[in-house]
Write an enzyme that holds these catalytic residues in place. Structure first.
Site, PDB file in Angstrom:
ATOM      1  N   GLU A 176      -8.906 -61.004 -16.399  1.00 26.81           N
ATOM      2  CA  GLU A 176      -7.658 -60.458 -16.928  1.00 26.81           C
ATOM      3  C   GLU A 176      -6.683 -61.605 -17.209  1.00 26.81           C
ATOM      4  O   GLU A 176      -6.754 -62.685 -16.623  1.00 26.81           O
ATOM      5  CB  GLU A 176      -7.044 -59.487 -15.914  1.00 26.81           C
ATOM      6  N   HIS A 232      17.119 -61.466   4.081  1.00 28.72           N
ATOM      7  CA  HIS A 232      18.419 -61.082   4.632  1.00 28.72           C
ATOM      8  C   HIS A 232      18.890 -62.020   5.744  1.00 28.72           C
ATOM      9  O   HIS A 232      20.035 -61.916   6.170  1.00 28.72           O
ATOM     10  CB  HIS A 232      18.354 -59.639   5.152  1.00 28.72           C
ATOM     11  N   LYS A 265      23.406 -52.953 -11.496  1.00 29.82           N
ATOM     12  CA  LYS A 265      22.700 -53.951 -12.304  1.00 29.82           C
ATOM     13  C   LYS A 265      21.192 -53.763 -12.205  1.00 29.82           C
ATOM     14  O   LYS A 265      20.466 -53.870 -13.206  1.00 29.82           O
ATOM     15  CB  LYS A 265      23.097 -55.341 -11.821  1.00 29.82           C
ATOM     16  N   ASP A 266      20.700 -53.479 -10.994  1.00 25.88           N
ATOM     17  CA  ASP A 266      19.266 -53.270 -10.813  1.00 25.88           C
ATOM     18  C   ASP A 266      18.793 -52.012 -11.521  1.00 25.88           C
ATOM     19  O   ASP A 266      17.690 -51.992 -12.094  1.00 25.88           O
ATOM     20  CB  ASP A 266      18.926 -53.197  -9.323  1.00 25.88           C
ATOM     21  N   SER A 299      20.755 -64.295  -0.163  1.00 24.56           N
ATOM     22  CA  SER A 299      20.203 -64.613  -1.478  1.00 24.56           C
ATOM     23  C   SER A 299      20.668 -65.984  -1.953  1.00 24.56           C
ATOM     24  O   SER A 299      21.811 -66.383  -1.713  1.00 24.56           O
ATOM     25  CB  SER A 299      20.612 -63.548  -2.499  1.00 24.56           C
TER      26      SER A 299
END
Length: 446
Positions: free
Chosen positions: A291, A219, A247-248, A223
């Site tokens: 893994e 922040h 959108k998220d 972004s």
């Protein structure tokens, strides 16, 4: 990031004014995730994966707390306690499968998040600290995942712990001491389980704390975006809510749908068969493999098969494996091109996709037995991995001729919308874009 046009939180009711004056959590949420946080208007769905990774972490913490209530960190009954969770605890099978599958989905989200940052140059100034904090999260994830894998105390868990902790013995002078301290003895046993269980329970909360710092660091500069250029006016942004919350949530719905499908229909698809056999120190599995999310680094570890400069091959492998991760911390200073996004760097874009293919090849090799042709392919892919960061990117930063950058985010968005569906004769050729100067640097028009 503080924008002059950002909306400011103003509590309406008397109660909210009272809360805001004493504990301004609503103001914090509004300024961080609401209409008070302007975001570039051209973010695509690859920017959803930061939120998805955060949700995955929350799922891991919640399911992990429930599982810890029934797990016993004792070498004699650890495997049986996992079976007890699966068979006797109400909903235990779902908690265990959500936790095991959730680890893989967490890494999927983070890997996509990292590759998005690599492609769009999100590691470049002024976001270096943001990138470094993200890598710290990645290291904490890897440590937590490895320790959690050992807690099952199956065959692959036991021998995985033996092999991975044995790597530290390659370090001169202090290696064996570190290995003994990690295991709590000379071989994986009760002390190992107690150490790993306590750390596996603790590290997710440490990770959550670093995630908060990561979001805080985000922040400050704001972004990044697919064009890689800075926000210049209010026209370049939209409020985070409702545009990107919607959108998220859509991305989250798709993510959780796929996650639920794997949990309920293919929960063992990402696991190793040998780990459903109780640990047996007297029986070594034919093929010891970690893994899947460790496979690229495991391939780099095994790529060294010959002693060199009086240094054992095992130590070279350990150095290379850790260097492969630590190298990412120096990426902001290795790639010095002023153009962030590979959308405007044709040569860097090709290098990125070759690097992506190289990672896939390393992952495939890491999951295969240590035999030909996989060892030779691992060696070639490992050489390219380091060459990409140490040779290719620094050279491209100096010789590449980037494409012209748009004047603003809005201009790029409007140009794309105008060009979509238009005949070639009517498509805009890039009005408002400055010609490339002799230096090869992309410059906006005056």
């Amino acid at each position: 990031m503080s924008f002059p046009w950002a909306k400011h939180y103003e509590p309406k009711s008397g109660f909210m004014k009272y809360v805001d004056s004493r504990l301004p959590i609503p103001r914090l949420v509004y300024n961080s995730l609401g209409a008070g946080y302007p975001v570039p208007k051209n973010l695509n769905y690859f920017y959803n994966f930061g939120v998805l990774a955060g949700v995955a972490l929350v799922i891991q913490i919640i399911t992990g707390i429930v599982l810890a209530m029934h797990y016993a960190a004792n070498a004699k009954i650890a495997f049986d306690s996992v079976e007890h969770i699966m068979r006797d605890v109400n909903g235990g099978w779902m908690m265990r499968y959500m936790h095991a599958t959730g680890a893989s989905f967490f890494f999927i989200a983070v890997y996509i998040h990292i590759f998005r940052g690599l492609y769009y140059g999100s590691y470049k100034p002024p976001r270096e600290v943001l990138w470094l904090l993200g890598l710290v999260i990645f290291l904490l994830m890897m440590a937590t995942a490895f320790m959690g894998y050992v807690l099952v105390w199956g065959q692959m868990s036991f021998w995985g712990a033996t092999v991975i902790t044995g790597l530290f013995s390659a370090l001169p002078l202090v290696g064996e001491t570190i290995q003994t301290w990690l295991l709590g003895g000379f071989a994986p046993d009760n002390a190992t389980l107690n150490r790993f269980f306590s750390l596996h329970y603790l590290l997710p909360f440490v990770t959550l704390g670093v995630v908060i710092l990561h979001v805080w660091a985000l922040h400050i500069p704001g972004s990044n975006n697919p064009t890689g250029i800075d926000v210049k006016s209010e026209a370049d942004t939209v409020p985070f809510h409702p545009y990107y919350t919607a959108k998220d949530f859509f991305g989250l719905g798709v993510y959780l749908t796929i996650f639920a499908a794997v949990v309920f229909f293919w929960p063992n698809a990402l696991g190793e068969v040998d780990n459903y056999i109780p640990a047996n120190p007297l029986s070594t599995p034919a093929h010891i493999v970690p893994e899947w999310y460790f496979w690229p680094f495991y391939a780099i570890l095994r790529a060294f098969t010959v002693d060199f400069l009086f240094i054992p091959a095992k130590l070279w492998g350990v150095i290379a494996m850790f260097a492969a991760i630590l190298l990412l911390f120096f990426l902001p200073w290795l790639d010095t091109s002023p153009v962030r996004s590979n959308n405007y760097r044709p040569m860097a874009k090709i290098a990125f996709w070759v690097f992506f293919a190289d990672i896939i090849l390393l992952a495939i090799c890491g999951g295969k037995p240590a035999e030909e042709p996989w060892v030779r392919l691992s060696q070639l892919a490992s050489v390219y991995y380091f060459a990409h960061f140490l040779i290719i990117l620094p050279i491209l930063s100096r010789i590449e001729r980037p494409l012209p950058l748009p004047n603003s985010i809005s201009e790029a968005v409007l140009k794309r919308q105008t060009n979509v569906g238009a005949p070639a004769s009517q498509q805009l050729p890039g009005a408002g874009i400055a010609e490339m100067p002799a230096t090869g640097r992309a410059q906006p028009a005056e």
